[in-house]
Design a protein around this motif. Structure first.
Motif, PDB file in Angstrom:
ATOM      1  N   HIS A   1       0.828  -1.215   0.000  1.00  0.00           N
ATOM      2  CA  HIS A   1       0.000   0.000   0.000  1.00  0.00           C
ATOM      3  C   HIS A   1       0.857   1.258   0.000  1.00  0.00           C
ATOM      4  O   HIS A   1       0.671   2.167   0.811  1.00  0.00           O
ATOM      5  CB  HIS A   1      -0.977   0.019   1.183  1.00  0.00           C
TER       6      HIS A   1
ATOM      7  N   TYR B   1      -0.472   4.793   1.189  1.00  0.00           N
ATOM      8  CA  TYR B   1      -1.866   5.100   0.885  1.00  0.00           C
ATOM      9  C   TYR B   1      -2.779   3.985   1.360  1.00  0.00           C
ATOM     10  O   TYR B   1      -2.333   2.878   1.664  1.00  0.00           O
ATOM     11  CB  TYR B   1      -2.060   5.340  -0.614  1.00  0.00           C
ATOM     12  N   ARG B   2      -4.048   4.305   1.396  1.00  0.00           N
ATOM     13  CA  ARG B   2      -5.083   3.291   1.590  1.00  0.00           C
ATOM     14  C   ARG B   2      -6.212   3.656   0.643  1.00  0.00           C
ATOM     15  O   ARG B   2      -6.336   4.809   0.211  1.00  0.00           O
ATOM     16  CB  ARG B   2      -5.549   3.238   3.029  1.00  0.00           C
ATOM     17  N   VAL B   3      -6.990   2.675   0.302  1.00  0.00           N
ATOM     18  CA  VAL B   3      -8.130   2.903  -0.591  1.00  0.00           C
ATOM     19  C   VAL B   3      -9.388   2.621   0.199  1.00  0.00           C
ATOM     20  O   VAL B   3      -9.527   1.555   0.808  1.00  0.00           O
ATOM     21  CB  VAL B   3      -8.052   2.005  -1.846  1.00  0.00           C
ATOM     22  N   ARG B   4     -10.278   3.608   0.208  1.00  0.00           N
ATOM     23  CA  ARG B   4     -11.553   3.457   0.916  1.00  0.00           C
ATOM     24  C   ARG B   4     -12.659   3.960   0.008  1.00  0.00           C
ATOM     25  O   ARG B   4     -12.592   5.092  -0.487  1.00  0.00           O
ATOM     26  CB  ARG B   4     -11.538   4.231   2.223  1.00  0.00           C
TER      27      ARG B   4
ATOM     28  N   GLY C   1     -13.289   3.363  -2.969  1.00  0.00           N
ATOM     29  CA  GLY C   1     -12.794   3.719  -4.293  1.00  0.00           C
ATOM     30  C   GLY C   1     -11.953   4.984  -4.341  1.00  0.00           C
ATOM     31  O   GLY C   1     -11.562   5.426  -5.421  1.00  0.00           O
TER      32      GLY C   1
ATOM     33  N   THR D   1      -8.423   6.937  -3.181  1.00  0.00           N
ATOM     34  CA  THR D   1      -7.069   6.720  -2.684  1.00  0.00           C
ATOM     35  C   THR D   1      -6.713   7.844  -1.722  1.00  0.00           C
ATOM     36  O   THR D   1      -6.729   9.019  -2.100  1.00  0.00           O
ATOM     37  CB  THR D   1      -6.056   6.673  -3.835  1.00  0.00           C
TER      38      THR D   1
ATOM     39  N   LEU E   1      -1.761   8.059 -10.375  1.00  0.00           N
ATOM     40  CA  LEU E   1      -3.151   7.932  -9.913  1.00  0.00           C
ATOM     41  C   LEU E   1      -4.120   8.503 -10.939  1.00  0.00           C
ATOM     42  O   LEU E   1      -5.174   7.918 -11.204  1.00  0.00           O
ATOM     43  CB  LEU E   1      -3.319   8.605  -8.548  1.00  0.00           C
TER      44      LEU E   1
ATOM     45  N   ALA F   1      -8.145   7.373 -10.680  1.00  0.00           N
ATOM     46  CA  ALA F   1      -8.398   7.419  -9.234  1.00  0.00           C
ATOM     47  C   ALA F   1      -8.839   8.812  -8.784  1.00  0.00           C
ATOM     48  O   ALA F   1      -8.462   9.822  -9.379  1.00  0.00           O
ATOM     49  CB  ALA F   1      -7.138   7.014  -8.473  1.00  0.00           C
TER      50      ALA F   1
ATOM     51  N   VAL G   1      -8.517  11.200  -5.333  1.00  0.00           N
ATOM     52  CA  VAL G   1      -7.437  11.267  -4.347  1.00  0.00           C
ATOM     53  C   VAL G   1      -7.785  12.222  -3.212  1.00  0.00           C
ATOM     54  O   VAL G   1      -8.328  13.301  -3.441  1.00  0.00           O
ATOM     55  CB  VAL G   1      -6.125  11.738  -5.025  1.00  0.00           C
TER      56      VAL G   1
END
Length: 93
Positions: free
Chosen positions: A12, A28-31, A33, A35, A63, A68, A70
């Motif tokens: 990550h 990073y983390r994805v929550r 959809g 980033t 990204l 993505a 952000v």
């Protein structure tokens, strides 16, 4: 100096590679959809060379290329995007 980033999805984080060596990271983390960039750092041996800006630019460019959205929760990335409005289109409000 030759610089690039790679997405180390299993860890990550984006990893900044400078002249073949890992010079920094952007975690990073994805929550839902989105980033969320949570932390960034440049290895002390590489500081003072503008690589933080390279890390931010290359990470955000990657990204964007993936479509993505952000959230720059990391203070460095938040400052970077506040000074570079060409990334406004990928920021999640």
């Amino acid at each position: 100096m030759d610089v690039s980033v790679r997405d180390n999805a299993s860890e990550h984080r984006y990893e900044l590679i400078a002249d073949g060596a890992q010079a920094g990271i952007a975690a990073y983390r994805v929550r839902d959809g989105v980033t969320i960039i949570t932390h960034s750092e440049i290895d002390p041996a590489f500081r003072g060379k503008g690589l933080g800006n390279d890390l931010a630019r290359l990470t955000l460019d990657h990204l964007r290329s993936t479509g993505a959205r952000v959230v720059p929760a990391c203070p460095f990335f938040a400052k970077y995007v506040s000074e570079h409005h060409d990334y406004d289109d990928i920021l999640e409000n």
